[in-house]
Design a protein around this motif. Structure first.
Motif, PDB file in Angstrom:
ATOM      1  N   SER A 195     -60.365  27.828  19.613  1.00  0.00           N
ATOM      2  CA  SER A 195     -59.273  28.378  19.766  1.00  0.00           C
ATOM      3  C   SER A 195     -58.226  27.758  20.420  1.00  0.00           C
ATOM      4  O   SER A 195     -57.049  27.907  20.012  1.00  0.00           O
ATOM      5  N   PHE A 196     -58.586  27.239  21.706  1.00  0.00           N
ATOM      6  CA  PHE A 196     -57.612  26.500  22.195  1.00  0.00           C
ATOM      7  C   PHE A 196     -57.313  25.196  21.225  1.00  0.00           C
ATOM      8  O   PHE A 196     -55.900  24.816  21.484  1.00  0.00           O
ATOM      9  N   MET A 197     -58.300  24.436  20.783  1.00  0.00           N
ATOM     10  CA  MET A 197     -57.624  23.361  20.067  1.00  0.00           C
ATOM     11  C   MET A 197     -56.747  23.655  18.917  1.00  0.00           C
ATOM     12  O   MET A 197     -55.462  23.116  18.637  1.00  0.00           O
ATOM     13  N   ALA A 198     -56.879  24.846  18.281  1.00  0.00           N
ATOM     14  CA  ALA A 198     -55.972  25.334  17.219  1.00  0.00           C
ATOM     15  C   ALA A 198     -54.479  25.517  17.729  1.00  0.00           C
ATOM     16  O   ALA A 198     -53.655  25.433  16.955  1.00  0.00           O
ATOM     17  N   GLU A 199     -54.515  25.757  19.125  1.00  0.00           N
ATOM     18  CA  GLU A 199     -53.106  25.954  19.524  1.00  0.00           C
ATOM     19  C   GLU A 199     -52.723  24.836  20.354  1.00  0.00           C
ATOM     20  O   GLU A 199     -51.632  24.757  20.928  1.00  0.00           O
ATOM     21  N   LEU A 200     -53.260  23.484  20.439  1.00  0.00           N
ATOM     22  CA  LEU A 200     -53.051  22.514  21.213  1.00  0.00           C
ATOM     23  C   LEU A 200     -51.713  21.705  20.991  1.00  0.00           C
ATOM     24  O   LEU A 200     -50.821  21.555  21.869  1.00  0.00           O
ATOM     25  N   TYR A 201     -51.848  21.407  19.713  1.00  0.00           N
ATOM     26  CA  TYR A 201     -50.451  20.734  19.228  1.00  0.00           C
ATOM     27  C   TYR A 201     -48.910  21.269  19.291  1.00  0.00           C
ATOM     28  O   TYR A 201     -48.827  22.376  18.743  1.00  0.00           O
TER      29      TYR A 201
ATOM     30  N   VAL B 176     -57.803  23.332  32.266  1.00  0.00           N
ATOM     31  CA  VAL B 176     -58.138  22.907  30.651  1.00  0.00           C
ATOM     32  C   VAL B 176     -59.160  22.679  30.566  1.00  0.00           C
ATOM     33  O   VAL B 176     -60.186  23.009  29.751  1.00  0.00           O
ATOM     34  N   GLN B 177     -60.262  21.974  31.554  1.00  0.00           N
ATOM     35  CA  GLN B 177     -61.617  21.391  31.551  1.00  0.00           C
ATOM     36  C   GLN B 177     -62.507  23.110  31.279  1.00  0.00           C
ATOM     37  O   GLN B 177     -63.465  22.693  30.482  1.00  0.00           O
TER      38      GLN B 177
ATOM     39  N   LEU C 186     -59.918  16.898  15.320  1.00  0.00           N
ATOM     40  CA  LEU C 186     -60.513  16.437  13.900  1.00  0.00           C
ATOM     41  C   LEU C 186     -61.871  17.112  13.647  1.00  0.00           C
ATOM     42  O   LEU C 186     -62.319  17.534  12.654  1.00  0.00           O
ATOM     43  N   TRP C 187     -62.812  17.196  14.952  1.00  0.00           N
ATOM     44  CA  TRP C 187     -63.957  17.571  14.629  1.00  0.00           C
ATOM     45  C   TRP C 187     -64.083  19.056  14.449  1.00  0.00           C
ATOM     46  O   TRP C 187     -65.034  19.596  13.683  1.00  0.00           O
ATOM     47  N   CYS C 188     -63.170  19.766  15.163  1.00  0.00           N
ATOM     48  CA  CYS C 188     -63.301  21.123  14.859  1.00  0.00           C
ATOM     49  C   CYS C 188     -62.218  21.745  13.974  1.00  0.00           C
ATOM     50  O   CYS C 188     -62.111  22.971  13.725  1.00  0.00           O
TER      51      CYS C 188
ATOM     52  N   PRO D 132     -67.027  28.457  25.605  1.00  0.00           N
ATOM     53  CA  PRO D 132     -67.383  29.004  24.166  1.00  0.00           C
ATOM     54  C   PRO D 132     -65.987  28.966  23.268  1.00  0.00           C
ATOM     55  O   PRO D 132     -66.345  29.079  22.035  1.00  0.00           O
ATOM     56  N   ASP D 133     -64.845  29.209  23.674  1.00  0.00           N
ATOM     57  CA  ASP D 133     -63.777  29.454  22.888  1.00  0.00           C
ATOM     58  C   ASP D 133     -63.049  28.126  22.592  1.00  0.00           C
ATOM     59  O   ASP D 133     -61.674  28.320  22.556  1.00  0.00           O
ATOM     60  N   TRP D 134     -63.339  26.991  22.855  1.00  0.00           N
ATOM     61  CA  TRP D 134     -62.542  25.683  22.963  1.00  0.00           C
ATOM     62  C   TRP D 134     -61.924  25.577  21.547  1.00  0.00           C
ATOM     63  O   TRP D 134     -60.948  25.039  21.622  1.00  0.00           O
TER      64      TRP D 134
END
Length: 271
Positions: free
Chosen positions: A155-161, A144-145, A73-75, A151-153
């Motif tokens: 982009s990862f969150m956009a692909e997480l779900y 994952v950590q 949600l934050w990003c 710095p590209d976290w």
């Protein structure tokens, strides 16, 4: 130093403070190990996150699915739900600091060598797969950590779900690999015998559909070592064949549970 493992707090700060009072927690000498889902659905998510952050190195944390939901949600990569109580964190003046601290936390932690049984211990929010050893789980958590803290976290969150892939394969790469690791560590409850992960069933496993069983009932690479996890308030048992499920449904009106690691003594307070 006395070590305590604590189940899903989910923004229920008052029961957490009552539990710490009941176990006589000494912040100068004791350590708390949180099994994930620090926030969401409870009434004091922001205060809870600030309090746990304030404990510094006296608090060890693994990420749960609700903690990741907050990061999403934050990003701008997640969708808010009616039951969410984390918007106050997103809007808080110290949000950047809290988010940066949270995304630096792991998915799995090895417990200190104080277990009275002599077993090795692992903490994870939901579970691990039968194919995974403890060392696998810790290494995958590191993968994952490193991305979440990098710095590209976003982009990862956009692909997480997503629920795909539904099977683990050691040869997986890229976002598919990371997504399965996150899903296993933060969402796992039930598996089919062929290794397929079920993401839908959340109730008591005693009445689960045929062929579907709790992840910890399958023999695997973890051997006889102990796993502490949360995430499953409807499991209706704290102790199980893998170790201990510390989610006893505090946010649903149940209890908040602490396990003293050097004695394996349970302490609970009502919601």
């Amino acid at each position: 130093m006395t070590h305590y493992a604590i189940g899903d707090v989910q923004g229920c700060l008052d029961p957490l403070l009552a539990l710490l009072d009941k176990i006589h927690f000494d912040p100068t000498n004791d350590a708390l190990w949180f099994a994930g889902d620090l926030v969401n659905r409870g009434p004091k998510s922001l205060e809870t996150l600030r309090f746990i952050h304030s404990l510094g190195d006296r608090a060890r944390v693994v990420l749960g699915n609700h903690d990741l939901h907050l990061l999403a949600l934050w990003c701008g990569s997640g969708k808010s739900h009616k039951s969410d109580t984390i918007e106050e964190i997103v809007q808080a003046p110290d949000a950047d600091m809290l988010i940066d601290w949270l995304r630096a936390q792991p998915l799995a932690l090895e417990l200190p060598t104080v277990l009275p049984t002599g077993q090795r211990g692992l903490m994870v929010h939901a579970g691990i797969l039968p194919q995974w050893s403890f060392d696998n789980a810790l290494a995958f958590s590191d993968e994952v950590q490193a991305v979440l803290a990098g710095p590209d976290w976003k982009s990862f969150m956009a692909e997480l779900y997503g629920n795909k892939p539904e099977y683990w394969d050691f040869s997986l790469t890229g976002f598919d690999r990371l997504r399965v690791i996150v899903n296993v560590c933060t969402r796992l409850r039930m598996l089919y015998a062929d290794g397929k992960i079920d993401f839908k069933y959340k109730e008591d496993p005693a009445v689960a559909p045929e062929g579907l069983h709790p992840w910890f009932e399958y023999p695997g690479e973890r051997g006889e070592d102990l796993i502490l996890f949360g995430h499953w308030s409807t499991l209706n048992q704290v102790q199980n064949s893998a170790g201990y499920c510390l989610d006893t449904g505090c946010v649903w009106g149940g209890q908040l549970t602490a396990l003293q690691l050097d004695t394996l003594e349970l302490t609970q307070v009502p919601a």
